[in-house]
Write an enzyme that holds these catalytic residues in place. Structure first.
Site, PDB file in Angstrom:
ATOM      1  N   CYS A 167      17.721  -5.259 -34.172  1.00  0.00           N
ATOM      2  CA  CYS A 167      16.349  -5.496 -33.725  1.00  0.00           C
ATOM      3  C   CYS A 167      16.235  -6.617 -32.695  1.00  0.00           C
ATOM      4  O   CYS A 167      15.252  -6.686 -31.965  1.00  0.00           O
ATOM      5  CB  CYS A 167      15.452  -5.809 -34.923  1.00  0.00           C
ATOM      6  SG  CYS A 167      15.319  -4.469 -36.102  1.00  0.00           S
ATOM      7  N   GLN A 185      17.019  -1.769 -45.027  1.00  0.00           N
ATOM      8  CA  GLN A 185      16.146  -2.899 -44.729  1.00  0.00           C
ATOM      9  C   GLN A 185      14.879  -2.915 -45.578  1.00  0.00           C
ATOM     10  O   GLN A 185      14.353  -3.978 -45.908  1.00  0.00           O
ATOM     11  CB  GLN A 185      15.787  -2.898 -43.239  1.00  0.00           C
ATOM     12  CG  GLN A 185      16.976  -3.202 -42.347  1.00  0.00           C
ATOM     13  CD  GLN A 185      16.565  -3.467 -40.903  1.00  0.00           C
ATOM     14  OE1 GLN A 185      15.393  -3.648 -40.592  1.00  0.00           O
ATOM     15  NE2 GLN A 185      17.539  -3.484 -40.023  1.00  0.00           N
ATOM     16  N   ARG A 238      -4.391  -0.297 -35.231  1.00  0.00           N
ATOM     17  CA  ARG A 238      -5.468   0.380 -35.966  1.00  0.00           C
ATOM     18  C   ARG A 238      -6.571  -0.647 -36.273  1.00  0.00           C
ATOM     19  O   ARG A 238      -6.501  -1.363 -37.282  1.00  0.00           O
ATOM     20  CB  ARG A 238      -4.929   0.991 -37.251  1.00  0.00           C
ATOM     21  CG  ARG A 238      -3.848   2.042 -37.024  1.00  0.00           C
ATOM     22  CD  ARG A 238      -3.291   2.569 -38.335  1.00  0.00           C
ATOM     23  NE  ARG A 238      -2.212   3.504 -38.143  1.00  0.00           N
ATOM     24  CZ  ARG A 238      -2.346   4.820 -38.000  1.00  0.00           C
ATOM     25  NH1 ARG A 238      -3.564   5.337 -38.021  1.00  0.00           N
ATOM     26  NH2 ARG A 238      -1.296   5.605 -37.841  1.00  0.00           N
ATOM     27  N   SER A 245       6.532  -2.332 -40.090  1.00  0.00           N
ATOM     28  CA  SER A 245       6.317  -1.990 -38.679  1.00  0.00           C
ATOM     29  C   SER A 245       6.507  -0.490 -38.499  1.00  0.00           C
ATOM     30  O   SER A 245       7.375   0.121 -39.133  1.00  0.00           O
ATOM     31  CB  SER A 245       7.297  -2.759 -37.790  1.00  0.00           C
ATOM     32  OG  SER A 245       8.644  -2.494 -38.174  1.00  0.00           O
ATOM     33  N   HIS A 272       7.267  -1.660 -33.182  1.00  0.00           N
ATOM     34  CA  HIS A 272       8.607  -2.242 -33.197  1.00  0.00           C
ATOM     35  C   HIS A 272       9.598  -1.218 -32.648  1.00  0.00           C
ATOM     36  O   HIS A 272      10.297  -0.540 -33.403  1.00  0.00           O
ATOM     37  CB  HIS A 272       8.957  -2.670 -34.620  1.00  0.00           C
ATOM     38  CG  HIS A 272      10.261  -3.394 -34.765  1.00  0.00           C
ATOM     39  ND1 HIS A 272      10.923  -3.974 -33.695  1.00  0.00           N
ATOM     40  CD2 HIS A 272      11.033  -3.637 -35.859  1.00  0.00           C
ATOM     41  CE1 HIS A 272      12.047  -4.536 -34.136  1.00  0.00           C
ATOM     42  NE2 HIS A 272      12.125  -4.340 -35.449  1.00  0.00           N
ATOM     43  N   CYS A 319      14.510 -11.075 -37.192  1.00  0.00           N
ATOM     44  CA  CYS A 319      15.516 -10.626 -38.156  1.00  0.00           C
ATOM     45  C   CYS A 319      16.235  -9.405 -37.595  1.00  0.00           C
ATOM     46  O   CYS A 319      15.672  -8.632 -36.815  1.00  0.00           O
ATOM     47  CB  CYS A 319      14.861 -10.306 -39.503  1.00  0.00           C
ATOM     48  SG  CYS A 319      13.616  -9.007 -39.465  1.00  0.00           S
ATOM     49  N   GLY A 332      19.432  -6.235 -38.334  1.00  0.00           N
ATOM     50  CA  GLY A 332      20.251  -5.491 -39.262  1.00  0.00           C
ATOM     51  C   GLY A 332      21.609  -6.133 -39.468  1.00  0.00           C
ATOM     52  O   GLY A 332      22.190  -6.696 -38.544  1.00  0.00           O
TER      53      GLY A 332
END
Length: 387
Positions: free
Chosen positions: A91, A150, A205, A242, A343, A373, A375
């Site tokens: 990420c 995750q 949203r 996300s 994301h 953060c 993986g």
């Protein structure tokens, strides 16, 4: 040592990362190329002035294979002499791309670099790059009980820091509210470039409420995991995670001397960097040691930081980080985070960077911290200073 500065950051809107999403018809190469062309045109540069292009991308298979950065450079019409490379730090890939670009400039190896990232999660689903991978016997020997995905790591974080389902849903509703308010106030106008008919983040949203989020089912509990982790409350839902996202982003990074020579105005400079490894079972706690390390290296305290962009992969990540540092919630992802803004994993690092620069400019803040953060139990951290 040269000073590495940020001159510009652009990104596409966030499209829902599924068939029918606003950017799902765009090939990821072309999506990345769109941002590369835009950043040159906005700053009156020729492609031959760029020393390198460094893009992050996580699922490097299918439409995102074959060094997508080089493919995007060619698709953007850049001169064939411009090199490019693709990196994967999960990420944090495009945040790492920005680190590599800035560090190369500071060392004198580059004058001008474009760093960014792309991910089309509708066309190349997350995990497709390693769907046929076989497990390593050495890793299995080191972690005999097995690592987890995750989402389960997010559940473990919520349990360890005492975060309830209500805490997670309230945070997520606020992320949507902040993002919707930022769009209404035109806060993203300086960075978001329309792609065809897509002009705003499809993932936000505005009507999200805690009550609506409370009706969503949890998604990561299985009988096997519940037996292995009996203390976990199982609170992670699609609403406090996300969303899968399609997007691309790019930052124009150069030496301060080159910016002055070209008559371009630097918006911020890179102040400090950190990258850490952490527990691969918890996996998403890396921003905590990364923040400790970068504050130590920078000589700054968290009170001196005007905004913190802590990526919202899952709601427990920024909430645990905030509890660890007793951080001011008003400075944490003040224009919303990935729960609302999406994301697109390879592109998120430079997306956060652009938001941070724009926020500091809008508020007159001086220092901004970005951490992500990643993986496998890693995290990058960056501190920038507005100029």
């Amino acid at each position: 040592m040269h000073t590495a500065v940020i001159v510009d950051v652009v990104r596409t809107p966030a499209g829902r990362g599924k068939p029918g999403g606003s950017l799902s018809s765009w090939h990821p190469i072309d999506l990345a190329a769109f941002t590369l062309r835009a950043i040159l045109e906005r700053n009156g540069l020729e492609s031959t002035q760029v020393d390198d292009v460094i893009l992050g991308c996580v699922s490097q298979t299918g439409d995102q294979a074959m060094n997508i950065a080089r493919q995007a450079v060619l698709a953007a019409g850049f001169d064939e002499s411009v090199p490019a490379t693709t990196i994967d730090r999960q990420c944090g890939s495009s945040q790492q791309a920005a680190h590599f670009a800035a560090q190369g400039i500071m060392a004198g190896a580059y004058d001008i670099v474009i760093a960014g990232g792309v991910e089309s999660m509708s066309r190349v689903p997350l995990g497709s790059a390693w769907v046929d991978a076989t497990p390593s016997p050495l890793i299995a020997g080191r972690y005999p009980e097995g690592l987890v995905n995750q989402g389960v790591s997010a559940e473990l974080i919520a349990q360890r820091w005492g975060l309830s389902r209500a805490d997670l849903d309230a945070y997520s509703a606020e992320s949507h509210a902040r993002a919707a308010r930022a769009w209404e106030e035109g806060r993203f106008a300086s960075q978001v470039i329309s792609v065809g008919d897509a002009a705003t983040d499809e993932t936000v949203r505005p009507g999200t409420t805690v009550e609506k989020l409370g009706g969503l089912p949890t998604v990561f509990r299985t009988d096997e995991l519940a037996e292995r982790f009996p203390e976990v409350g199982w609170a992670i839902t699609p609403g406090n995670s996300s969303p899968l996202t399609d997007a691309a982003s790019a930052a124009l990074i150069m030496s301060e001397e080159m910016a002055n020579r070209l008559g371009l105005t630097p918006r911020a400079r890179f102040h400090s960097f950190a990258v850490v490894g952490d527990d691969p079972l918890m996996m998403l706690t890396g921003p905590i040691p990364a923040t400790h390390r970068i504050l130590q290296r920078s000589g700054l305290t968290l009170d001196q930081i005007d905004a913190y962009e802590v990526n919202e992969a899952f709601a427990p990540v920024p909430l645990a980080w905030a509890r660890e540092f007793d951080a001011d919630p008003a400075r944490l992802n003040p224009w919303g985070g990935a729960i609302a803004l999406g994301h697109a994993v390879g592109a998120s690092g430079t997306r956060l960077l652009g938001t941070l620069v724009a926020y500091l400019e809008a508020t007159g803040g001086r220092y901004g911290l970005q951490t992500m953060c990643e993986g496998g139990g890693m995290a990058n951290a960056t501190i920038i200073e507005r100029l």
